[in-house]
Design a protein around this motif. Structure first.
Motif, mmCIF file in Angstrom:
data_model
loop_
_atom_site.group_PDB
_atom_site.id
_atom_site.type_symbol
_atom_site.label_atom_id
_atom_site.label_comp_id
_atom_site.label_asym_id
_atom_site.label_seq_id
_atom_site.Cartn_x
_atom_site.Cartn_y
_atom_site.Cartn_z
ATOM 1 N N TYR A 196 -0.305 -15.640 18.776
ATOM 2 C CA TYR A 196 -1.384 -16.393 19.255
ATOM 3 C C TYR A 196 -2.073 -17.082 18.206
ATOM 4 O O TYR A 196 -2.181 -18.462 18.452
ATOM 5 C CB TYR A 196 -2.613 -15.389 20.016
ATOM 6 C CG TYR A 196 -2.201 -14.688 21.011
ATOM 7 C CD1 TYR A 196 -1.510 -15.223 22.180
ATOM 8 C CD2 TYR A 196 -2.717 -13.387 21.213
ATOM 9 C CE1 TYR A 196 -1.278 -14.606 23.335
ATOM 10 C CE2 TYR A 196 -2.443 -12.905 22.464
ATOM 11 C CZ TYR A 196 -1.517 -13.253 23.465
ATOM 12 O OH TYR A 196 -1.546 -12.769 24.777
ATOM 13 N N ALA A 197 -1.773 -16.683 16.842
ATOM 14 C CA ALA A 197 -2.338 -17.517 15.728
ATOM 15 C C ALA A 197 -1.400 -18.516 15.541
ATOM 16 O O ALA A 197 -1.925 -19.751 15.294
ATOM 17 C CB ALA A 197 -2.438 -16.641 14.360
ATOM 18 N N LEU A 198 -0.055 -18.419 15.646
ATOM 19 C CA LEU A 198 1.063 -19.332 15.320
ATOM 20 C C LEU A 198 0.823 -20.694 16.564
ATOM 21 O O LEU A 198 1.030 -21.682 16.204
ATOM 22 C CB LEU A 198 2.251 -18.738 15.536
ATOM 23 C CG LEU A 198 2.648 -17.866 14.261
ATOM 24 C CD1 LEU A 198 4.057 -17.189 14.654
ATOM 25 C CD2 LEU A 198 2.615 -18.856 13.054
ATOM 26 N N ALA A 199 0.441 -20.124 17.671
ATOM 27 C CA ALA A 199 0.272 -21.155 19.045
ATOM 28 C C ALA A 199 -0.936 -21.860 18.571
ATOM 29 O O ALA A 199 -0.948 -23.048 18.859
ATOM 30 C CB ALA A 199 0.007 -20.445 20.331
ATOM 31 N N GLY A 200 -2.085 -21.488 18.025
ATOM 32 C CA GLY A 200 -3.210 -21.961 17.590
ATOM 33 C C GLY A 200 -2.901 -23.073 16.479
ATOM 34 O O GLY A 200 -3.331 -24.224 16.222
ATOM 35 N N LEU A 201 -1.766 -22.538 15.452
ATOM 36 C CA LEU A 201 -1.342 -23.400 14.309
ATOM 37 C C LEU A 201 -0.697 -24.680 15.048
ATOM 38 O O LEU A 201 -0.774 -25.773 14.459
ATOM 39 C CB LEU A 201 -0.490 -22.832 13.283
ATOM 40 C CG LEU A 201 0.172 -23.460 12.326
ATOM 41 C CD1 LEU A 201 -0.748 -23.949 11.412
ATOM 42 C CD2 LEU A 201 1.281 -22.579 11.644
ATOM 43 N N VAL A 202 0.179 -24.598 15.714
ATOM 44 C CA VAL A 202 0.973 -25.575 16.681
ATOM 45 C C VAL A 202 0.002 -26.754 17.109
ATOM 46 O O VAL A 202 0.028 -27.891 16.984
ATOM 47 C CB VAL A 202 2.024 -24.990 17.609
ATOM 48 C CG1 VAL A 202 2.340 -26.237 18.467
ATOM 49 C CG2 VAL A 202 2.786 -24.165 17.075
ATOM 50 N N GLY A 220 -7.107 -26.828 4.856
ATOM 51 C CA GLY A 220 -5.863 -26.621 5.175
ATOM 52 C C GLY A 220 -5.283 -25.284 4.553
ATOM 53 O O GLY A 220 -4.454 -24.788 5.168
ATOM 54 N N ALA A 221 -5.815 -24.712 3.411
ATOM 55 C CA ALA A 221 -5.522 -23.386 2.753
ATOM 56 C C ALA A 221 -5.928 -22.410 3.881
ATOM 57 O O ALA A 221 -5.145 -21.348 3.919
ATOM 58 C CB ALA A 221 -6.269 -23.380 1.376
ATOM 59 N N PHE A 222 -7.242 -22.522 4.477
ATOM 60 C CA PHE A 222 -7.620 -21.619 5.251
ATOM 61 C C PHE A 222 -6.659 -21.468 6.626
ATOM 62 O O PHE A 222 -6.233 -20.333 7.005
ATOM 63 C CB PHE A 222 -9.152 -22.070 5.854
ATOM 64 C CG PHE A 222 -10.040 -21.428 5.297
ATOM 65 C CD1 PHE A 222 -10.441 -20.100 5.118
ATOM 66 C CD2 PHE A 222 -10.998 -22.098 4.569
ATOM 67 C CE1 PHE A 222 -11.481 -19.330 4.599
ATOM 68 C CE2 PHE A 222 -11.911 -21.532 3.850
ATOM 69 C CZ PHE A 222 -12.212 -20.448 3.817
ATOM 70 N N VAL A 223 -6.063 -22.570 7.075
ATOM 71 C CA VAL A 223 -5.444 -22.694 8.106
ATOM 72 C C VAL A 223 -3.915 -22.033 7.843
ATOM 73 O O VAL A 223 -3.472 -21.109 8.659
ATOM 74 C CB VAL A 223 -5.055 -24.207 8.726
ATOM 75 C CG1 VAL A 223 -4.051 -24.261 9.679
ATOM 76 C CG2 VAL A 223 -6.395 -24.694 9.062
ATOM 77 N N ALA A 224 -3.445 -22.263 6.599
ATOM 78 C CA ALA A 224 -2.407 -21.902 6.209
ATOM 79 C C ALA A 224 -2.374 -20.471 6.182
ATOM 80 O O ALA A 224 -1.333 -19.921 6.438
ATOM 81 C CB ALA A 224 -1.822 -22.584 4.768
#
Length: 710
Positions: free
Chosen positions: A44-50, A440-444
């Motif tokens: 789910y987290a990776l989907a949000g990243l996409v 961006g660091a938070f997102v990464a």
């Protein structure tokens, strides 16, 4: 006999517990269900990243036009104006500020949303990146005061001027004392230029809308003029641009007029009227069509050099971390993509201009993201070495490190946010760029590295441990294994060296005091800059005081002050004036020092607290303070070392490629990185250690450790 039976039961119990590879890769029963749930959450987290990256790509496309660039990294036109007042007095600061804002608005109306306007005394400079307009014509248009007036033709006292106007001439000049306007531009609420066609002939008209008071005055005057067949003169900066005959009263507050305008002339009038009049008189002095201030060749060579440096750093990470290096590189890539998307959005809103300080802010946050990724991997590998299962090491085992990184990013975010809102120029560009990079660091961290590490740990790592750079433990390792090693931290020697460096820095400031004076003048000229930096530092200190032991927090503050003094002293030997390169280097050094102090001291604080908590009943910790400090440094050293190597490699690459062009920025980056790390090791930690050793429990632990070593 009882003791032997107890010992036997203990051995039997220990033999029943899974150890080594069995415990490390255990995923059966409840653990298997938890692993499946963890994988789903990670997906789910990776989907949000996409989704986030897709939005960033859409916003930033095409990147050549969405990212507004300053003249230091892009070609363009530079216009110079001189500001004065009719009575010969010097314009006030408020008048100059209004003039800058008016010019900025006029340039925006003309489509130059990435233009930069600055005042230096009574000289105002407008920099327009990426354009090759007719600079002379543009400068003359912008310099117009924009004073719009409406005059009855029968109120113009200059008979010759009236005759020329009646003959159909335009731009007839009127002396100030020869007419009396009944309305001025302050009553205009909007202006637009449109093209219309009458009898097949196209022509441009200016449409104006008035406020209620202005509409009432206009209705009264035009009613009188319509009855007598009079004319209404529209005067802009003392010149009659149109003098239409009034056929009927204008009662709706909207008026349109023409004057044989071309499209460019109509757009110019629209721009001037919309932006309002200038509070001062501007004289257009000169223009110049310039390439990038750094030189196009230097920028191209610098880009190639950074690409080569990135390849070398990637190779280093792959050698040291193998497959896990992909997580670090991916985190940096995610951070950069988010920065590009965020910067493009801010550029579209005319908030951010990409200049050298802005790029320095982006480089800093990319570096911090990479260092944070290495710290996260360090926490994972530490748990693996202690014999924890892969699932535990990648989930609950990372919670401690993740919380520390989130706090560090939040502190940096707040520290950068205040200057990005209240300051201007290079400081604002650096701070705003760093804010976007920190997001961006938070997102990464939250949507890429942590969830991907959980998936890899459960699905692939146990079968391909060698490829991922993970060593399989042969048996459960005691959590204090590293703590039994000999401490090699020479606090006294480092402190003496720190004092020597501080003296050198102060001497450098004294010899090259021009830079210090220049910095002081910059702060005095814009007090909000000094206040913003001070408030940001105070917030940083408050968070440290709340989250860290008070002695540790105060020691970290001393380390930060030390790094500022040393960097300022050494930079004064490089340059004596404030340039964009020097500003970017100083801000990079300051922010890097904040990050290093927080990252290391947060780990030290947690290690000391856990040692005291775990040995509360014993009355004193089992491990001496200096050995705990050495272990904390060992944990943080890979992240700091790789980050330092990355900065040095990239800076050297820039120096080799661009020569003296980017010397100041590259040199300041190396100096700031070295000083930031050394400030922690040579100032903060020794001071904290000497201070904490005054506490009885740590003094007792040190005496006990000394006896054991003997």
């Amino acid at each position: 006999m009882t003791a032997k039976r107890a010992q036997s039961r203990t051995k039997s119990k220990c033999s029943d517990e899974p150890t080594g590879l069995d415990r490390w890769s255990q995923t059966s029963g409840k653990s298997s269900k938890k692993s499946s749930a963890d994988v789903h959450q990670a997906l789910y987290a990776l989907a949000g990243l996409v989704v986030i990256l897709a939005i960033a790509l859409v916003v930033s496309f095409p990147i050549n036009t969405t990212l507004s660039r300053g003249l230091d990294v892009s070609s363009g036109t530079s216009l110079t104006f001189s500001a004065s007042k009719a009575d010969g007095s010097t314009p006030t600061e408020d008048e100059l500020t209004t003039a800058v804002a008016t010019l900025k608005m006029r340039l925006q109306d003309l489509g130059f949303s990435d233009a930069r306007v600055q005042a230096d005394g009574t000289t105002i400079t407008a920099q327009i990146p990426g354009t090759t307009v007719d600079a002379q014509q543009l400068g003359e248009e912008l310099a117009q005061s924009g004073k719009l007036e409406f005059v009855r033709m029968d109120d113009i006292g200059d008979a010759d001027a009236r005759a020329r106007i009646n003959a159909g001439q335009t731009n007839v000049s009127l002396e100030q004392d020869t007419y009396t306007p009944f309305l001025d531009g302050s009553a205009v609420t909007s202006a637009s230029a449109t093209q219309t066609t009458i009898s097949g002939t196209p022509f441009w008209v200016i449409n104006l809308s008035f406020d209620d008071d202005g509409a009432a005055v206009l209705a009264e005057v035009t009613e009188d003029l319509a009855a007598s067949g009079g004319q209404l003169a529209v005067v802009l900066d003392g010149k009659v641009i149109s003098a239409p005959a009034v056929q009927e009263a204008i009662t709706e507050g909207d008026v349109s007029f023409s004057g044989g305008f071309t499209e460019d002339q109509a757009r110019s009038i629209e721009m001037i009227v919309s932006s309002g009049s200038l509070p001062v008189s501007l004289t257009f002095m000169q223009s110049a069509v310039e390439g990038p201030l750094l030189g196009r060749e230097a920028l191209t060579q610098g880009a190639y050099a950074l690409a080569v440096a990135a390849i070398l750093i990637t190779a280093l990470l792959l050698v040291c971390y193998r497959g896990l290096a992909l997580l670090v590189l991916g985190s940096a890539a995610v951070s950069i993509l988010v920065w590009i998307g965020g910067s493009a959005a801010l550029s579209r809103a005319d908030v951010l201009l990409v200049t050298l300080p802005a790029l320095a802010g982006a480089a800093l946050t990319a570096l911090i993201t990479s260092a944070g990724s290495l710290l996260l991997l360090g926490g994972f590998l530490e748990k693996v070495r202690q014999g924890r299962s892969l699932r535990t090491s990648s989930t609950t085992g990372l919670s401690h490190v993740s919380v520390g990184l989130i706090e560090a990013y939040l502190v940096l975010l707040v520290t950068f946010f205040i200057p990005s809102v209240v300051t201007t120029g290079s400081v604002r560009e650096f701070a705003l760029s760093a804010v976007v990079g920190t997001v961006g660091a938070f997102v990464a961290l939250l949507l890429f590295e942590k969830p991907l590490l959980q998936i890899v740990a459960v699905k692939s790592m146990s079968e391909h441990a060698h490829l991922w750079g993970v060593k399989i433990p042969s048996e459960s390792v005691d959590s204090h294994e590293d703590s039994s090693s000999t401490a090699t931290y020479h606090a006294k020697q480092l402190t003496v060296l720190s004092l020597a460096l501080c003296v050198v820095a102060i001497a450098g400031c004294a010899v090259k005091s021009e830079l210090v004076v220049s910095l002081g003048e910059s702060v005095l000229a814009t007090p909000v800059l000094g206040i913003a930096l001070l408030v940001g530092l105070l917030i940083y200190c408050m968070v440290m005081a709340l989250r860290l032991d008070l002695k540790i927090a105060l020691s970290a503050l001393v380390g930060i002050v030390f790094s500022v003094v040393v960097v300022l002293g050494m930079s004064s030997l490089l340059n004596t004036t404030i340039t964009d390169q020097l500003a970017g280097g100083l801000l990079f050094s300051f922010a890097w020092s904040l990050w290093c102090n927080w990252s290391v001291m947060r780990r030290v604080n947690d290690d000391l607290a856990s040692e005291r908590k775990g040995n509360k009943k014993a009355g004193a910790p089992k491990i001496s303070l200096w050995r705990k400090v050495a272990n904390s440094i060992r944990f943080c050293s890979p992240a700091l070392t790789v980050s330092l190597v990355a900065v040095i490699v990239m800076s050297i690459a820039l120096l080799v490629a661009t020569g003296a062009t980017l010397f100041t920025l590259a040199a300041m980056s190396i100096i700031g990185s070295l000083v930031g790390i050394y400030a922690v090791l040579g100032v903060t930690l020794p001071l904290m250690g000497f201070w904490k050793m005054k506490e009885s429990q740590w003094a007792t632990a040190e005496r006990r450790q000394t006896r054991q070593d003997r």
